[in-house]
Design a protein around this motif. Structure first.
Motif, mmCIF file in Angstrom:
data_model
loop_
_atom_site.group_PDB
_atom_site.id
_atom_site.type_symbol
_atom_site.label_atom_id
_atom_site.label_comp_id
_atom_site.label_asym_id
_atom_site.label_seq_id
_atom_site.Cartn_x
_atom_site.Cartn_y
_atom_site.Cartn_z
ATOM 1 N N CYS A 177 0.838 -1.207 0.000
ATOM 2 C CA CYS A 177 0.000 0.000 0.000
ATOM 3 C C CYS A 177 0.872 1.255 0.000
ATOM 4 C CB CYS A 177 -0.921 0.026 1.219
ATOM 5 S SG CYS A 177 -2.172 -1.258 1.198
ATOM 6 N N ALA A 192 -10.976 11.143 0.090
ATOM 7 C CA ALA A 192 -10.239 9.926 0.438
ATOM 8 C C ALA A 192 -11.217 8.791 0.694
ATOM 9 C CB ALA A 192 -9.361 10.166 1.669
ATOM 10 N N ALA A 193 -10.656 7.596 0.781
ATOM 11 C CA ALA A 193 -11.434 6.416 1.156
ATOM 12 C C ALA A 193 -11.806 6.509 2.638
ATOM 13 C CB ALA A 193 -10.618 5.153 0.869
ATOM 14 N N PRO A 194 -12.746 5.683 3.095
ATOM 15 C CA PRO A 194 -13.185 5.795 4.506
ATOM 16 C C PRO A 194 -12.066 5.652 5.529
ATOM 17 C CG PRO A 194 -14.723 4.445 3.266
ATOM 18 C CD PRO A 194 -13.578 4.730 2.342
ATOM 19 N N THR A 195 -11.117 4.736 5.312
ATOM 20 C CA THR A 195 -10.055 4.520 6.306
ATOM 21 C C THR A 195 -9.129 5.726 6.449
ATOM 22 O OG1 THR A 195 -10.131 2.131 5.973
ATOM 23 C CG2 THR A 195 -8.135 3.034 6.961
ATOM 24 N N LYS A 197 -9.719 8.715 5.582
ATOM 25 C CA LYS A 197 -10.537 9.876 5.952
ATOM 26 C C LYS A 197 -10.684 9.960 7.468
ATOM 27 C CE LYS A 197 -14.787 12.277 4.686
ATOM 28 N NZ LYS A 197 -15.982 12.254 3.814
ATOM 29 N N SER A 212 -4.014 6.574 -3.674
ATOM 30 C CA SER A 212 -3.538 5.317 -3.086
ATOM 31 C C SER A 212 -3.244 4.307 -4.186
ATOM 32 C CB SER A 212 -4.580 4.744 -2.113
ATOM 33 O OG SER A 212 -5.809 4.527 -2.762
ATOM 34 N N THR A 216 -5.220 -2.081 -1.221
ATOM 35 C CA THR A 216 -5.812 -1.274 -0.154
ATOM 36 C C THR A 216 -6.917 -2.017 0.601
ATOM 37 O OG1 THR A 216 -7.324 -0.283 -1.765
ATOM 38 C CG2 THR A 216 -5.269 0.884 -1.318
#
Length: 267
Positions: A177, A192-195, A197, A212, A216
């Motif tokens: 990653c 961004a993605a939930p993580t 973020k 990214s 992921t």
């Protein structure tokens, strides 16, 4: 009348025994209760076991920034609780079962990923594996407190208002990653993605672009890569940090007399 008198005497003796029994019962119960209460209070009191902990408890170190400035290792989570109190928020990112093959069969344990931050420039990430879910979460919170790091924030364009984004482009990696953080204009939000973020919000960053690459779906590596990118914001020496600063003594040297004195009293 003569027949009723013995019955009354027996009744009085019976009542006397009954009251005496209840009295003894209450006495023991109250005594134990008060004893346990005092014992719990003594156990919950923080007794530092490191030099840094003793200096913090005696208020010889005024802020967490002094610890970061001299790169001192934080080995007690109570130090973080002392400075931040209830200001820290924790977020459980994931709980996953992991297995190990043994001669007796498979042994299953639970792995917890927890992020912690104050939404004002401090972020920590902790991982813990244990037989029970509650124990793994508790251990991950402790590890996250021990890994709490400062996060530098900056501007996109004009330096108006409070810092709102990352000051420069940073990249963090973990496994396959790779996460890249890019400054964004005010009002953009976190793209961004939930993580990542959740991590950026706990760090206090309001606007940021992200990119990214890699697997992921492995959330643990994705979160570690994001954490690595965020804490790299203080690794770059930008022109606004070129100003000369007075060199101060390490707290261990400045308060050496106090540390030696407290060591002698303990021994």
């Amino acid at each position: 009348m003569a027949d009723q008198q013995p019955t009354g005497e027996r009744g009085e003796r019976g009542e006397g025994r009954g009251r005496g029994g209840r009295g003894r019962g209450r006495g023991r119960g109250d005594g134990r209760g008060r004893g346990r209460g005092r014992g719990d209070g003594d156990r919950n009191e923080w007794k530092p076991v490191t030099k840094l902990g003793r200096l913090v408890k005696e208020r010889r170190i005024k802020s967490i920034e002094e610890i970061y400035q001299h790169s001192l290792d934080i080995k007690e989570p109570e130090i973080i609780d002392f400075f931040f109190g209830e200001g820290l928020k924790d977020e459980v990112l994931k709980i996953m079962p992991v297995q190990k093959q043994t001669t007796a069969g498979q042994r299953t344990r639970f792995k917890a990923f927890v992020a912690i931050g104050d939404a004002n420039g401090h972020l920590g990430l902790g991982v813990k594996c244990s037989k029970e879910v509650a124990t793994s979460i508790r251990g991950a919170i402790i590890n996250a407190k021990l890994s709490l790091m400062p996060v530098r924030r900056g501007y996109w364009g004009n330096m108006l208002g409070d810092p709102h984004t990352v000051p420069m482009k940073t990249t963090g990696t973990c496994g396959s990653c790779t996460v890249r953080l890019v400054p964004a204009p005010r009002g953009t939000g976190i793209v961004a993605a939930p993580t990542p973020k959740k991590l950026l919000q706990l760090a206090g960053i309001e606007d940021c672009y992200t990119a990214s690459r890699g697997q992921t779906a492995t959330l643990g590596n994705f979160a570690k890569a994001t954490y690595d990118a965020i804490i790299k914001t203080y690794t770059y020496l930008t022109p606004d940090l070129w100003a000369d600063k007075a060199i101060t003594l390490s707290p261990y040297v400045e308060h050496s007399d106090f540390l030696n004195k407290s060591k002698k009293t303990r021994s």
